[in-house]
Design a protein around this motif. Structure first.
Motif, PDB file in Angstrom:
ATOM      1  N   ASN A   1       0.798  -1.233   0.000  1.00 48.41           N
ATOM      2  CA  ASN A   1       0.000   0.000   0.000  1.00 48.41           C
ATOM      3  C   ASN A   1       0.829   1.282   0.000  1.00 48.41           C
ATOM      4  OD1 ASN A   1      -2.505  -1.241  -0.173  1.00 48.41           O
ATOM      5  ND2 ASN A   1      -2.608  -1.510   2.042  1.00 48.41           N
ATOM      6  N   SER A   2       2.071   1.198  -0.411  1.00 47.18           N
ATOM      7  CA  SER A   2       2.872   2.412  -0.578  1.00 47.18           C
ATOM      8  C   SER A   2       2.838   2.796  -2.057  1.00 47.18           C
ATOM      9  CB  SER A   2       4.313   2.186  -0.110  1.00 47.18           C
ATOM     10  OG  SER A   2       4.948   1.223  -0.919  1.00 47.18           O
ATOM     11  N   THR A   3       2.851   4.088  -2.291  1.00 47.25           N
ATOM     12  CA  THR A   3       2.819   4.594  -3.658  1.00 47.25           C
ATOM     13  C   THR A   3       4.247   4.726  -4.156  1.00 47.25           C
ATOM     14  OG1 THR A   3       0.823   5.841  -3.146  1.00 47.25           O
ATOM     15  CG2 THR A   3       2.024   6.492  -5.100  1.00 47.25           C
ATOM     16  N   MET A   4       4.481   4.230  -5.374  1.00 49.49           N
ATOM     17  CA  MET A   4       5.817   4.345  -5.953  1.00 49.49           C
ATOM     18  C   MET A   4       6.092   5.804  -6.303  1.00 49.49           C
ATOM     19  SD  MET A   4       6.816   1.265  -5.805  1.00 49.49           S
ATOM     20  CE  MET A   4       8.294   1.207  -6.775  1.00 49.49           C
ATOM     21  N   LYS A   5       7.341   6.216  -6.134  1.00 46.22           N
ATOM     22  CA  LYS A   5       7.715   7.594  -6.449  1.00 46.22           C
ATOM     23  C   LYS A   5       7.723   7.805  -7.959  1.00 46.22           C
ATOM     24  CE  LYS A   5      11.484  10.882  -5.808  1.00 46.22           C
ATOM     25  NZ  LYS A   5      12.819  11.060  -5.220  1.00 46.22           N
ATOM     26  N   ASP A   6       8.264   6.825  -8.701  1.00 49.68           N
ATOM     27  CA  ASP A   6       8.349   6.951 -10.155  1.00 49.68           C
ATOM     28  C   ASP A   6       8.369   5.558 -10.772  1.00 49.68           C
ATOM     29  OD1 ASP A   6       8.538   8.213 -12.619  1.00 49.68           O
ATOM     30  OD2 ASP A   6      10.715   8.214 -12.594  1.00 49.68           O
ATOM     31  N   PHE A   7       7.675   5.410 -11.873  1.00 47.35           N
ATOM     32  CA  PHE A   7       7.623   4.143 -12.590  1.00 47.35           C
ATOM     33  C   PHE A   7       7.514   4.478 -14.069  1.00 47.35           C
ATOM     34  CE2 PHE A   7       6.172   0.216 -14.275  1.00 47.35           C
ATOM     35  CZ  PHE A   7       6.458  -0.775 -13.349  1.00 47.35           C
ATOM     36  N   ASP A   8       8.536   4.103 -14.844  1.00 44.45           N
ATOM     37  CA  ASP A   8       8.564   4.388 -16.275  1.00 44.45           C
ATOM     38  C   ASP A   8       8.664   3.083 -17.047  1.00 44.45           C
ATOM     39  OD1 ASP A   8       8.668   7.063 -15.540  1.00 44.45           O
ATOM     40  OD2 ASP A   8      10.843   7.159 -15.699  1.00 44.45           O
ATOM     41  N   ALA A   9       7.940   2.994 -18.153  1.00 45.61           N
ATOM     42  CA  ALA A   9       7.963   1.790 -18.976  1.00 45.61           C
ATOM     43  C   ALA A   9       7.810   2.166 -20.448  1.00 45.61           C
ATOM     44  CB  ALA A   9       6.850   0.837 -18.554  1.00 45.61           C
ATOM     45  N   VAL A  10       8.144   1.206 -21.306  1.00 41.98           N
ATOM     46  CA  VAL A  10       7.973   1.359 -22.748  1.00 41.98           C
ATOM     47  C   VAL A  10       7.277   0.106 -23.261  1.00 41.98           C
ATOM     48  CG1 VAL A  10       9.159   1.496 -24.978  1.00 41.98           C
ATOM     49  CG2 VAL A  10      10.032   2.781 -23.048  1.00 41.98           C
ATOM     50  N   VAL A  11       6.259   0.301 -24.096  1.00 38.83           N
ATOM     51  CA  VAL A  11       5.572  -0.808 -24.754  1.00 38.83           C
ATOM     52  C   VAL A  11       5.798  -0.644 -26.253  1.00 38.83           C
ATOM     53  CG1 VAL A  11       3.342  -1.900 -25.199  1.00 38.83           C
ATOM     54  CG2 VAL A  11       3.830  -0.940 -22.949  1.00 38.83           C
ATOM     55  N   VAL A  12       6.247  -1.714 -26.904  1.00 44.69           N
ATOM     56  CA  VAL A  12       6.492  -1.690 -28.342  1.00 44.69           C
ATOM     57  C   VAL A  12       5.408  -2.533 -29.016  1.00 44.69           C
ATOM     58  CG1 VAL A  12       8.132  -2.220 -30.185  1.00 44.69           C
ATOM     59  CG2 VAL A  12       8.981  -1.462 -27.953  1.00 44.69           C
ATOM     60  N   TYR A  13       4.715  -1.924 -29.974  1.00 42.16           N
ATOM     61  CA  TYR A  13       3.663  -2.651 -30.691  1.00 42.16           C
ATOM     62  C   TYR A  13       3.723  -2.305 -32.169  1.00 42.16           C
ATOM     63  CZ  TYR A  13       0.629   1.410 -31.404  1.00 42.16           C
ATOM     64  OH  TYR A  13       0.107   2.602 -31.825  1.00 42.16           O
ATOM     65  N   ASN A  14       3.058  -3.128 -32.977  1.00 42.33           N
ATOM     66  CA  ASN A  14       2.894  -2.789 -34.382  1.00 42.33           C
ATOM     67  C   ASN A  14       1.521  -3.210 -34.863  1.00 42.33           C
ATOM     68  OD1 ASN A  14       3.209  -5.518 -34.711  1.00 42.33           O
ATOM     69  ND2 ASN A  14       5.147  -5.398 -35.792  1.00 42.33           N
ATOM     70  N   ILE A  15       1.136  -2.658 -35.997  1.00 41.23           N
ATOM     71  CA  ILE A  15      -0.183  -2.879 -36.581  1.00 41.23           C
ATOM     72  C   ILE A  15      -0.042  -3.809 -37.777  1.00 41.23           C
ATOM     73  CG2 ILE A  15      -2.116  -1.747 -37.752  1.00 41.23           C
ATOM     74  CD1 ILE A  15      -2.016  -0.905 -34.899  1.00 41.23           C
ATOM     75  N   ASN A  16      -0.951  -4.750 -37.905  1.00 39.52           N
ATOM     76  CA  ASN A  16      -1.010  -5.619 -39.074  1.00 39.52           C
ATOM     77  C   ASN A  16      -1.377  -4.749 -40.277  1.00 39.52           C
ATOM     78  OD1 ASN A  16      -1.700  -7.417 -41.106  1.00 39.52           O
ATOM     79  ND2 ASN A  16      -2.869  -8.756 -39.758  1.00 39.52           N
ATOM     80  N   SER A  17      -0.536  -4.750 -41.313  1.00 42.94           N
ATOM     81  CA  SER A  17      -0.748  -3.856 -42.452  1.00 42.94           C
ATOM     82  C   SER A  17      -2.038  -4.156 -43.204  1.00 42.94           C
ATOM     83  CB  SER A  17       0.448  -3.926 -43.402  1.00 42.94           C
ATOM     84  OG  SER A  17       0.592  -5.241 -43.918  1.00 42.94           O
ATOM     85  N   GLN A  18      -2.585  -5.354 -43.057  1.00 47.02           N
ATOM     86  CA  GLN A  18      -3.835  -5.711 -43.738  1.00 47.02           C
ATOM     87  C   GLN A  18      -5.071  -5.179 -43.003  1.00 47.02           C
ATOM     88  OE1 GLN A  18      -3.456  -7.358 -46.711  1.00 47.02           O
ATOM     89  NE2 GLN A  18      -1.297  -7.094 -46.240  1.00 47.02           N
ATOM     90  N   GLN A  19      -4.885  -4.659 -41.794  1.00 44.48           N
ATOM     91  CA  GLN A  19      -6.011  -4.210 -40.968  1.00 44.48           C
ATOM     92  C   GLN A  19      -6.098  -2.691 -40.815  1.00 44.48           C
ATOM     93  OE1 GLN A  19      -8.197  -6.488 -39.518  1.00 44.48           O
ATOM     94  NE2 GLN A  19      -7.109  -8.003 -40.733  1.00 44.48           N
ATOM     95  N   VAL A  20      -5.230  -1.959 -41.501  1.00 47.22           N
ATOM     96  CA  VAL A  20      -5.142  -0.511 -41.301  1.00 47.22           C
ATOM     97  C   VAL A  20      -6.459   0.200 -41.630  1.00 47.22           C
ATOM     98  CG1 VAL A  20      -4.023   1.599 -42.136  1.00 47.22           C
ATOM     99  CG2 VAL A  20      -2.647  -0.398 -41.561  1.00 47.22           C
ATOM    100  N   ALA A  21      -7.026  -0.061 -42.816  1.00 50.75           N
ATOM    101  CA  ALA A  21      -8.260   0.620 -43.217  1.00 50.75           C
ATOM    102  C   ALA A  21      -9.398   0.293 -42.259  1.00 50.75           C
ATOM    103  CB  ALA A  21      -8.638   0.227 -44.644  1.00 50.75           C
ATOM    104  N   GLU A  22      -9.487  -0.965 -41.860  1.00 53.81           N
ATOM    105  CA  GLU A  22     -10.551  -1.383 -40.950  1.00 53.81           C
ATOM    106  C   GLU A  22     -10.417  -0.691 -39.592  1.00 53.81           C
ATOM    107  OE1 GLU A  22     -11.918  -5.458 -38.693  1.00 53.81           O
ATOM    108  OE2 GLU A  22     -10.987  -5.622 -40.664  1.00 53.81           O
ATOM    109  N   LEU A  23      -9.201  -0.667 -39.030  1.00 56.40           N
ATOM    110  CA  LEU A  23      -8.994  -0.026 -37.729  1.00 56.40           C
ATOM    111  C   LEU A  23      -9.301   1.471 -37.794  1.00 56.40           C
ATOM    112  CD1 LEU A  23      -5.727  -1.719 -36.424  1.00 56.40           C
ATOM    113  CD2 LEU A  23      -8.023  -1.981 -35.506  1.00 56.40           C
ATOM    114  N   TYR A  24      -8.856   2.113 -38.868  1.00 53.80           N
ATOM    115  CA  TYR A  24      -9.057   3.557 -38.966  1.00 53.80           C
ATOM    116  C   TYR A  24     -10.529   3.906 -39.149  1.00 53.80           C
ATOM    117  CZ  TYR A  24      -8.431   8.425 -40.156  1.00 53.80           C
ATOM    118  OH  TYR A  24      -8.509   9.796 -40.164  1.00 53.80           O
TER     119      TYR A  24
END
Length: 188
Positions: free
Chosen positions: A58-81
């Motif tokens: 139950n203590s709050t962290m002072k700082d927490f940094d992260a990176v998430v790497v993702y990519n989009i399926n090129s066949q789904q671009v029009a549908e997602l947009y």
């Protein structure tokens, strides 16, 4: 308009309707009638900085940094947009990053859930386990929304974990007290 390498294009007609089907890299497309939008489909880094999740103790962290790497399926671009809310996408320097804000929300939620499983002082030692848990949670959420074929999360990296100053001070006080006790035992 020429579609660059690492991008996919989508044609928008003069009536503002998005046409299904993606325009592939290297293709030249006329824009006299309608327009062509381009979307980067390379790996996208989502930086999550200055988070303050709550730890198991139950203590709050002072700082927490992260990176998430993702990519989009090129066949789904029009549908997602065309089918997903525009608030899910982000625009930086003229490029539209599909589902960027959606990934930010999912990643933050997954990080806050994973943080509750560890004590504040143990988080740094359990980075790999937390990265795996966060990635699995994001992938599970994508599967529930039937987006697992459209979005691939390739990596989660925790860059910085800092417990609150009061937790660090308490840990230092505990170590100092243990050392003083050992010293007294040796003297006796």
């Amino acid at each position: 308009t020429r579609i660059e390498t690492g991008e996919v294009g989508v044609r928008v007609g003069f009536d503002k309707q998005i046409q299904q089907g993606e325009l592939l890299p290297g293709s030249f497309n006329q824009t006299m009638i309608g327009d062509v939008l381009t979307f980067p489909i390379k790996d996208v880094n989502v930086k999550l900085d200055d988070m303050t999740p709550l730890a198991k103790d139950n203590s709050t962290m002072k700082d927490f940094d992260a990176v998430v790497v993702y990519n989009i399926n090129s066949q789904q671009v029009a549908e997602l947009y065309s089918q997903k809310n525009r608030a899910f996408h982000a625009e930086f320097k003229g490029d539209v990053y599909l589902m960027y804000n959606y990934i930010v929300q999912n990643a933050r939620n997954a990080i806050y859930k994973a943080a509750r499983k560890y004590e504040a002082l143990d988080m740094a030692d359990n980075r790999e386990a937390m990265e795996t848990q966060v990635r699995e949670e994001i992938v599970r959420n994508l599967a529930e929304e039937k987006l697992d074929g459209s979005i691939t999360v390739s990596q989660v990296l925790i860059r910085n974990v800092q417990p609150a100053d009061s937790v660090v001070q308490s840990a230092n006080d505990l170590v100092r007290a243990k050392n003083e006790l050992k010293q007294k035992e040796v003297e006796v």
